[in-house]
Design a protein around this motif. Structure first.
Motif, mmCIF file in Angstrom:
data_model
loop_
_atom_site.group_PDB
_atom_site.id
_atom_site.type_symbol
_atom_site.label_atom_id
_atom_site.label_comp_id
_atom_site.label_asym_id
_atom_site.label_seq_id
_atom_site.Cartn_x
_atom_site.Cartn_y
_atom_site.Cartn_z
ATOM 1 N N ALA A 68 -7.234 -4.809 -43.335
ATOM 2 C CA ALA A 68 -5.944 -5.408 -42.979
ATOM 3 C C ALA A 68 -5.629 -5.269 -41.489
ATOM 4 N N MET A 69 -6.349 -4.386 -40.778
ATOM 5 C CA MET A 69 -6.121 -4.173 -39.354
ATOM 6 C C MET A 69 -6.890 -5.225 -38.562
ATOM 7 N N LYS A 70 -6.167 -6.178 -37.976
ATOM 8 C CA LYS A 70 -6.803 -7.301 -37.301
ATOM 9 C C LYS A 70 -6.683 -7.192 -35.783
ATOM 10 N N PHE A 71 -7.693 -7.744 -35.111
ATOM 11 C CA PHE A 71 -7.746 -7.759 -33.655
ATOM 12 C C PHE A 71 -7.786 -9.223 -33.224
ATOM 13 N N VAL A 72 -6.877 -9.601 -32.351
ATOM 14 C CA VAL A 72 -6.647 -11.019 -32.092
ATOM 15 C C VAL A 72 -7.064 -11.413 -30.683
ATOM 16 N N SER A 73 -7.183 -12.708 -30.490
ATOM 17 C CA SER A 73 -7.554 -13.256 -29.190
ATOM 18 C C SER A 73 -6.343 -13.280 -28.266
ATOM 19 N N PRO A 74 -6.527 -12.919 -26.986
ATOM 20 C CA PRO A 74 -5.396 -12.970 -26.048
ATOM 21 C C PRO A 74 -5.033 -14.389 -25.628
ATOM 22 N N VAL A 75 -5.965 -15.336 -25.784
ATOM 23 C CA VAL A 75 -5.736 -16.724 -25.368
ATOM 24 C C VAL A 75 -6.345 -17.666 -26.392
ATOM 25 N N SER A 76 -5.995 -18.933 -26.266
ATOM 26 C CA SER A 76 -6.655 -19.943 -27.093
ATOM 27 C C SER A 76 -7.854 -20.496 -26.332
ATOM 28 N N GLY A 77 -8.901 -20.837 -27.058
ATOM 29 C CA GLY A 77 -10.110 -21.333 -26.418
ATOM 30 C C GLY A 77 -11.300 -21.255 -27.347
ATOM 31 N N GLU A 78 -12.473 -21.151 -26.758
ATOM 32 C CA GLU A 78 -13.723 -21.106 -27.516
ATOM 33 C C GLU A 78 -14.372 -19.738 -27.391
ATOM 34 N N LEU A 79 -14.796 -19.184 -28.513
ATOM 35 C CA LEU A 79 -15.535 -17.923 -28.509
ATOM 36 C C LEU A 79 -16.960 -18.235 -28.041
ATOM 37 N N VAL A 80 -17.206 -18.066 -26.744
ATOM 38 C CA VAL A 80 -18.456 -18.550 -26.150
ATOM 39 C C VAL A 80 -19.587 -17.530 -26.189
ATOM 40 N N ALA A 81 -19.275 -16.244 -26.354
ATOM 41 C CA ALA A 81 -20.346 -15.243 -26.327
ATOM 42 C C ALA A 81 -19.966 -14.032 -27.158
ATOM 43 N N PHE A 258 2.152 -13.096 -30.497
ATOM 44 C CA PHE A 258 1.455 -12.026 -29.786
ATOM 45 C C PHE A 258 1.276 -12.475 -28.343
ATOM 46 N N ASN A 259 1.988 -11.818 -27.435
ATOM 47 C CA ASN A 259 1.921 -12.173 -26.011
ATOM 48 C C ASN A 259 1.306 -11.014 -25.233
ATOM 49 N N PRO A 260 0.007 -11.094 -24.885
ATOM 50 C CA PRO A 260 -0.677 -9.980 -24.232
ATOM 51 C C PRO A 260 -0.465 -9.928 -22.724
ATOM 52 N N GLU A 261 0.661 -10.413 -22.262
ATOM 53 C CA GLU A 261 0.911 -10.437 -20.822
ATOM 54 C C GLU A 261 1.240 -9.048 -20.301
ATOM 55 N N ARG A 262 0.702 -8.734 -19.134
ATOM 56 C CA ARG A 262 0.959 -7.440 -18.497
ATOM 57 C C ARG A 262 1.284 -7.652 -17.023
ATOM 58 N N ILE A 263 2.085 -6.740 -16.482
ATOM 59 C CA ILE A 263 2.245 -6.646 -15.033
ATOM 60 C C ILE A 263 1.336 -5.509 -14.579
ATOM 61 N N VAL A 264 0.292 -5.874 -13.835
ATOM 62 C CA VAL A 264 -0.786 -4.946 -13.489
ATOM 63 C C VAL A 264 -0.694 -4.558 -12.012
ATOM 64 N N ALA A 265 -0.851 -3.275 -11.735
ATOM 65 C CA ALA A 265 -0.872 -2.791 -10.360
ATOM 66 C C ALA A 265 -2.295 -2.848 -9.822
ATOM 67 N N LEU A 266 -2.494 -3.582 -8.738
ATOM 68 C CA LEU A 266 -3.764 -3.567 -8.017
ATOM 69 C C LEU A 266 -3.559 -2.661 -6.816
ATOM 70 N N ALA A 267 -4.215 -1.513 -6.810
ATOM 71 C CA ALA A 267 -3.933 -0.487 -5.816
ATOM 72 C C ALA A 267 -5.220 0.132 -5.293
ATOM 73 N N GLY A 268 -5.098 0.898 -4.218
ATOM 74 C CA GLY A 268 -6.242 1.602 -3.663
ATOM 75 C C GLY A 268 -6.418 1.330 -2.185
ATOM 76 N N SER A 269 -7.134 2.207 -1.522
ATOM 77 C CA SER A 269 -7.308 2.119 -0.073
ATOM 78 C C SER A 269 -8.126 0.916 0.363
ATOM 79 N N CYS A 270 -8.917 0.345 -0.534
ATOM 80 C CA CYS A 270 -9.765 -0.795 -0.173
ATOM 81 C C CYS A 270 -9.073 -2.139 -0.367
ATOM 82 N N VAL A 271 -7.865 -2.138 -0.895
ATOM 83 C CA VAL A 271 -7.129 -3.379 -1.131
ATOM 84 C C VAL A 271 -6.276 -3.693 0.091
ATOM 85 N N LYS A 272 -6.386 -4.925 0.592
ATOM 86 C CA LYS A 272 -5.621 -5.302 1.775
ATOM 87 C C LYS A 272 -4.129 -5.343 1.498
ATOM 88 N N LYS A 273 -3.757 -5.911 0.367
ATOM 89 C CA LYS A 273 -2.339 -6.027 0.016
ATOM 90 C C LYS A 273 -2.115 -5.485 -1.394
#
Length: 450
Positions: A68-81, A258-273
């Protein structure tokens, strides 16, 4: 009853490249990836074949041990691989996204009126249940087990981690819906920690016990909160969730999607912005990197924060539970006689030829160099200085290594997960892989005792 928790043991690792409080919409990925390694201990059973069309929120596979525990696709499309490893073990599922997205819709549920059985069935069917983790063993919670309490940590202390107060701002409605729904699944309390003096989105919400926390890392880890409030004994279960996952659960209850949207932090010394991006679970990390830019050639991408995240390729994909991508310098060089001279540009918990203790607020540009080689454990007492849990860390690590079940139980393995040992791993002069040792110990304990 709200409580104030002050953590004294620990170590703040202040790094260059903290994400600025601005958010941009990331370029939509062409391919999204579901990485099976994110679901530790799971045996998947596919529902679709390669080439099948799938809607966003439609089940792709289920848990063999609990169908009964299901795992779903984050987007619509084709399962290519469907990428497989040794013994045809499924490693990755890749979905080529449609330009025009379509989503599977469920009937919305009012968490205030729904029964516990209705909430449980909805979370399983909609694909939200995998966000609920359990202790012991750090695996997806079993739906038929009843936890004695549920914990969420909204106090962030990990280096370069996303600011929860910023990413969850304006999502109080979804957070409240998730709290109301989860409260039906435990006879105990929901415990949520916030930073002392912070303007948290949880400050005005109801239906849980609020705890204000202060102190250095790992004060922000949920394991530290559990240890101080409701420690785990043998045979008990505690569920944990990340704050950003509460938003997805709450939105699913309110809208049926099911809306898998996230606000993601891109951080680190190698990132320009360094900044925040709105994207989705499983999106290509390159869509973030190319938008902000990288200021050097030799860098490492970490899927998560620098202490607990996993190494990723620049063309890798955002992990299921991650809301942070860290990019720091690849440390592939060695200092000549580095151990004999004073060190001014590194963080250390000792005062032996190091001076970071004199500048607690200074930010450092650290690389991935371990500054030493793997060797046998050296008893220094450093672990105890940065480990606030009421547990003997060195003794527990050794018990896991020589697989003594009695000692593992008595020393508190039921209570910890690998991330609780990320800081002891950082300060370890023996360069031992603490998180890997704890993970292997938990797997052995679960196999032998269950």
């Amino acid at each position: 009853m709200p409580t104030d928790i002050r953590i004294k043991k620990g170590l703040n690792i202040n790094l260059v490249g903290v994400a600025e409080a601005t958010t941009s919409k990331a370029v939509a990925s062409n391919v999204y990836n579901i990485r099976l390694a994110d679901f530790h201990g799971l045996t998947p059973k596919l529902l679709l074949k390669e080439g099948a069309e799938v809607k966003a929120g439609e089940a792709i596979f289920y848990n063999k041990a609990y169908p009964a525990m299901k795992f779903v696709s984050p987007v619509s499309g084709e399962l290519v691989a469907i990428e497989r490893g040794a013994r045809r073990k499924i490693l990755n599922l890749k979905i080529l996204a449609d330009k025009q997205q379509t989503a599977l819709e469920h009937k919305p549920l009012d968490p205030a009126k729904a029964s516990a059985a209705d909430i449980r069935a909805f979370l399983l069917e909609s694909g939200c249940w995998p966000f609920i983790k359990q202790r012991p063993y750090d695996v997806i919670a079993h739906p038929e087990e009843v936890p004695k309490s549920i914990f969420v940590s909204a106090y962030v202390t990990a280096p370069l981690a996303a600011d929860i107060n910023y990413t969850l701002s304006g999502r109080e409605k979804e957070l409240q819906a998730a709290i109301d729904g989860l409260a039906k699944l435990t006879p105990g309390k929901i415990h949520i920690s916030i930073g002392k003096g912070e303007n948290s989105p949880f400050a005005q919400l109801k239906g849980f016990e609020r705890h204000t926390v202060s102190g250095p890392h790992p004060a922000g880890l949920v394991g530290t909160l559990i240890n101080r409030i409701d420690p785990i004994n043998k045979g008990e279960r505690i569920w944990t969730l990340s704050p950003q996952d509460l938003v997805i659960i709450g939105e699913a209850l309110l809208t049926g999607k099911f809306n898998p949207e996230r606000i993601v932090a891109l951080a680190g010394s190698c990132v320009k912005k360094p900044k925040y991006y709105t994207t989705k679970i499983g999106a290509e990390i390159s869509t973030l990197l190319y938008a902000s830019g990288v200021n050097q050639k030799d860098f490492r991408v970490i899927n998560g924060d620098v202490l607990t995240g996993s190494k990723s390729r620049p063309d890798g994909h955002l992990g299921f539970y991650n809301n942070c991508v860290s990019v720091i310098t690849e440390g592939d060089d060695y200092e000549f006689f580095g151990w004999t001279k004073p060190v001014f540009d590194k963080i250390s918990s000792t005062r032996s030829l190091t001076f970071s203790w004199m500048h607690p607020n200074k930010k450092y540009d650290l690389d991935t160099n371990t500054n030493g080689e793997h060797r046998a454990f050296v008893v220094t007492g450093l672990y105890e200085e940065v480990f606030p849990l009421d547990i003997y860390p060195l003794q527990l690590l050794k018990a896991c290594m020589y697989k003594d079940l009695d000692e593992m139980e008595q020393l508190g393995l039921y209570e910890v997960i690998p991330e609780d040992f990320s800081l002891t791993e950082f300060v370890c002069i023996s360069k031992q892989p603490h998180q890997e040792i704890i993970r292997e110990g938990l797997d052995y304990l679960q196999k032998e005792i269950g």
